[in-house]
Design an enzyme around this catalytic site. Structure first.
Site, PDB file in Angstrom:
ATOM      1  N   ASP A  16       0.899  -1.058  -0.122  1.00 52.82           N
ATOM      2  CA  ASP A  16      -0.005   0.025  -0.061  1.00 52.82           C
ATOM      3  C   ASP A  16       1.057   1.206   0.028  1.00 52.82           C
ATOM      4  O   ASP A  16       2.105   1.406   0.413  1.00 52.82           O
ATOM      5  CB  ASP A  16      -0.862   0.090   1.296  1.00 52.82           C
ATOM      6  CG  ASP A  16      -2.000   0.765   1.090  1.00 52.82           C
ATOM      7  OD1 ASP A  16      -3.236   0.261   0.759  1.00 52.82           O
ATOM      8  OD2 ASP A  16      -2.242   2.094   0.786  1.00 52.82           O
ATOM      9  N   ASN A  74      -5.417  -5.065  -7.029  1.00 53.97           N
ATOM     10  CA  ASN A  74      -6.688  -4.600  -6.414  1.00 53.97           C
ATOM     11  C   ASN A  74      -6.652  -3.018  -6.474  1.00 53.97           C
ATOM     12  O   ASN A  74      -7.594  -2.300  -6.713  1.00 53.97           O
ATOM     13  CB  ASN A  74      -6.787  -4.838  -4.898  1.00 53.97           C
ATOM     14  CG  ASN A  74      -7.679  -3.887  -4.386  1.00 53.97           C
ATOM     15  OD1 ASN A  74      -9.118  -4.041  -4.589  1.00 53.97           O
ATOM     16  ND2 ASN A  74      -7.155  -3.071  -3.233  1.00 53.97           N
ATOM     17  N   TYR A  83     -10.962   6.350 -16.021  1.00 47.33           N
ATOM     18  CA  TYR A  83     -11.334   5.087 -15.020  1.00 47.33           C
ATOM     19  C   TYR A  83     -11.876   3.976 -16.056  1.00 47.33           C
ATOM     20  O   TYR A  83     -11.188   2.765 -15.916  1.00 47.33           O
ATOM     21  CB  TYR A  83     -12.007   5.421 -13.955  1.00 47.33           C
ATOM     22  CG  TYR A  83     -12.411   4.602 -13.182  1.00 47.33           C
ATOM     23  CD1 TYR A  83     -11.862   3.893 -12.048  1.00 47.33           C
ATOM     24  CD2 TYR A  83     -13.740   3.750 -13.180  1.00 47.33           C
ATOM     25  CE1 TYR A  83     -11.974   2.722 -11.296  1.00 47.33           C
ATOM     26  CE2 TYR A  83     -13.979   2.628 -12.238  1.00 47.33           C
ATOM     27  CZ  TYR A  83     -13.134   2.268 -11.477  1.00 47.33           C
ATOM     28  OH  TYR A  83     -13.568   1.002 -10.435  1.00 47.33           O
ATOM     29  N   LYS A 134      -9.886   0.584 -16.703  1.00 47.87           N
ATOM     30  CA  LYS A 134     -10.361  -1.130 -16.311  1.00 47.87           C
ATOM     31  C   LYS A 134     -10.587  -2.005 -17.378  1.00 47.87           C
ATOM     32  O   LYS A 134     -10.523  -3.125 -17.276  1.00 47.87           O
ATOM     33  CB  LYS A 134     -11.833  -0.730 -15.514  1.00 47.87           C
ATOM     34  CG  LYS A 134     -11.518  -0.045 -14.111  1.00 47.87           C
ATOM     35  CD  LYS A 134     -10.473  -0.964 -13.208  1.00 47.87           C
ATOM     36  CE  LYS A 134     -10.447  -0.445 -12.058  1.00 47.87           C
ATOM     37  NZ  LYS A 134      -9.773  -1.305 -11.203  1.00 47.87           N
TER      38      LYS A 134
END
Ligand code: ZN
Length: 658
Positions: free
Chosen positions: A441, A488, A555, A559
């Site tokens: 992270d 993720n 975005y 994706k």
């Protein structure tokens, strides 16, 4: 070796049992005395039973407890007179002994007393302490060890030749104690096994142990065998591919995935690079009960040698099993300790905890062997004695009982964006299934967020290729390989239409949502293809890929491209048994970006209440981070073993997608 007894600390413990807890913990604090469940202690007390009769009891360490952290429930109480009568029997099988111990406890729910309970009972002292002290096993495992022990202790200890723990040892000790004891007796040395001390107070028994072990240490010092020169240092970083290849070979030998832990400090590098490592490491463990964790012998070398190790282990089993009283089931033949000149001390376990326990034990073993080598040479018990311990009835029984292992036992998952939301939930879902996790992270909180040895938290800006490469390498070196990758992390910038979208904004989104995942997949590939059960990748796509909305072109496009990338990867990597699937979540409102204000604003935009907005899907259900994480984990599991390149919505049903 110094006494850690502290009067002020001792005051916090009440009564005999309390002080028994205290000094047991003092023994447990010193890893050169006991390690991971080794050693045991007891106290003899008198207590009234429910009908008001006074009874003499032995409170002895119960199985499953460590001396370092033991507490009063860790000392099951067994009726003392019965134990003393048992010691007079000619023979008692292990299952019979366990039955007698369990059926003569005062609390039916207490843990099973130590197999050395009868031995403790026969010693006529209130407190009895037993350790596998490094210094004592060092001396007893050298040529002339018996004479050295006599020279060190004179008539202050009773000496017992090696015999397998359990009833036979207890019986022999009872006989020898009566034969050898005198007014100076304060302890008992068990050759090739360990040492006992005893006294009528907790403090005296503990301090006798310290004094006896200190004498053994002084003897080693006088022999100029105490100081060890460990001067080899690791030359460069270990090669993560070499470690992952070794893991694959070891897992194949074991028949299940394993975690590998590589230790490259000065001690390990010096020991592994000794010219005689092939000889000195091939005699046996420091004390017999280590065999359960370490196996009898380490493998010296690399993956190419695992087959030879397996053949040697099978031969050892076939040599000794026919002589056993009852039929034995062979344990997996994979090594638990591997000594390699470059990878250092590599330890193997079904979990990070297991591999760490093996490392702790072998850390001490390297010192013990090195010192014994300076005192005439390291000798260990015969392979028959070690076999008897490894294939002990009671150990085999544990094996038969052992339930179904967790789904991802011995496997390793890397998860990005792991400090919050879906990523954090994925870490928890993977841990719950027994995997070790490399958690990445950008938030430095990740480094301490999970605070457990099977999670390696790494601060990593995935937009930075160098940081990504280094994180993959660190993760593999920590756990030995990589089986699962969860892509993720991603960003969803505020709404902006194409006619006013800046190139910078576009590139930033593409960089994090797409490019970083390409780099991660590429860097993970050499490890995924070595995964014992096949590599698995799960990518977080989005509902937007199938049902885009205005104002989120970067975005949605990122994706869509990510989804297309996973489909190509599925085609390219399928013949290496790597599966890649994509989830398309939607309306996951329990993540950081969905603050109360944002939720309220979006609901208002659609003319709905917040609750209606949260449930605006075909199933009228709320999708949570945990739902997405659980499906992510299951996608990596056996249910989906024959599925690749799938795209699975997890959105409660979206009428535009349907
Ligand atoms: Zn023992």
């Amino acid at each position: 070796m110094k006494s850690l007894w502290d009067d002020n600390e001792a005051k916090q413990y009440e009564g005999d049992l309390g002080l028994r807890v205290y000094t047991s913990r003092l023994l447990g604090r010193d890893t050169s005395l006991v390690l991971h469940g080794g050693g045991n202690t007891s106290v003899k007390i008198t207590e009234e039973n429910i009908v008001g009769e006074a009874q003499d009891l032995l409170c002895v360490k119960g199985s499953g407890w460590d001396l370092e952290t033991i507490d009063t429930p860790g000392f099951p109480a067994v009726k003392l007179d019965h134990l003393i009568k048992l010691a007079q029997l000619e023979s008692l099988s292990d299952p019979q002994m366990v039955n007698e111990l369990r059926s003569h406890m005062t609390d039916a729910s207490a843990p099973t007393p130590s197999v050395e309970a009868i031995l403790h009972a026969t010693l006529p002292f209130k407190f009895v302490d037993h350790t596998h002290a490094d210094a004592v096993v060092t001396i007893t495992n050298t040529p002339g060890g018996l004479d050295k022990i006599k020279q060190i202790y004179g008539d202050t200890v009773v000496i017992i030749p090696y015999i397998m723990p359990g009833f036979d040892l207890a019986r022999l000790c009872a006989i020898e104690f009566e034969k050898q004891r005198n007014e100076n007796t304060i302890g008992m040395v068990l050759m090739n096994h360990g040492i006992f001390s005893f006294a009528d107070t907790a403090q005296a028994s503990y301090e006798r142990m310290i004094m006896l072990v200190a004498k053994a240490e002084d003897y080693i010092k006088a022999e100029s065998a105490w100081e060890l020169s460990y001067d080899s240092t690791a030359k460069e970083d270990a090669d993560p591919v070499a470690l992952a290849e070794l893991r694959r070979a070891t897992a194949k030998a074991a028949g299940f995935p394993v975690v590998l832990r590589s230790q490259r400090d000065e001690r390990a590098m010096s020991f592994c690079n000794r010219s005689d490592v092939n000889k000195i490491s091939q005699h046996g463990p420091a004390t017999p009960d280590h065999v359960i964790r370490t196996k009898r012998l380490p493998l010296v070398g690399r993956d190419v040698d695992v087959d030879a190790y397996v053949a040697g282990y099978k031969a050892y089993f076939e040599q000794h099993a026919p002589k056993a009283r009852e039929p034995k089931t062979m344990l997996d033949p994979a090594p638990r300790v591997i000594l390699d000149s470059e990878l250092g001390l590599v330890t193997v376990g079904k979990s990070v905890k297991e591999a760490s326990i093996v490392a702790d034990i072998y850390d001490h073993t390297m010192d013990i062997i090195s010192r014994a080598e300076l005192m005439g040479g390291w000798q260990a018990l015969s392979s028959q004695d070690i076999f008897d311990m490894e294939y002990w009835d009671l150990e085999q029984a544990k094996l038969r009982k052992g339930g179904k292992p967790p789904m991802f036992q011995g496997e390793v998952a890397l998860i990005t964006g792991a400090a919050s939301g879906i990523g954090k939930a994925c870490v928890e879902s993977m841990l719950a299934r027994g995997a070790a996790v490399i958690a990445l992270d950008i938030d430095p909180a990740i480094e301490t967020l999970f605070n457990r040895p099977d999670v390696l938290g790494i601060t990593c800006d995935i937009a930075d290729e160098t940081q990504l490469k280094s994180a993959v390498k660190r993760g593999v070196l920590a756990f030995g390989g990589l089986d699962m990758l969860v892509l993720n992390a991603g960003i969803f910038p505020g709404g902006c239409r194409i006619d006013s979208l800046s190139s910078e904004e576009w590139r930033k989104v593409m960089n994090i949502n797409l490019d970083a995942n390409l780099i991660l997949m590429r860097e993970a590939y050499p490890f995924l293809k070595l995964a014992p059960k096949g590599g698995r990748v799960v990518a977080m796509g989005s509902k937007n890929y199938l049902a885009p909305g205005p104002g989120a072109v970067a975005y949605s496009a990122s994706k869509a491209a990510l989804t297309q990338m996973t489909r190509v990867a599925a085609l390219e990597w399928g013949d290496e048994n790597i599966r890649i699937n994509t989830l398309h979540p939607d309306c996951v409102f329990d993540t950081g970006i969905w603050t109360d204000e944002v939720l309220a604003a979006r609901a208002k935009h659609y003319g709905l209440t917040v609750d209606e907005y949260k449930h605006k899907n075909v199933l009228k259900t709320e999708v949570t981070s945990v739902d997405v994480a659980e499906l992510t984990a299951e996608l990596c599991g056996p249910l989906f073993a024959k599925t690749t390149a799938a795209q699975l919505p997890i959105d409660g049903g979206n009428d535009r997608v349907i």
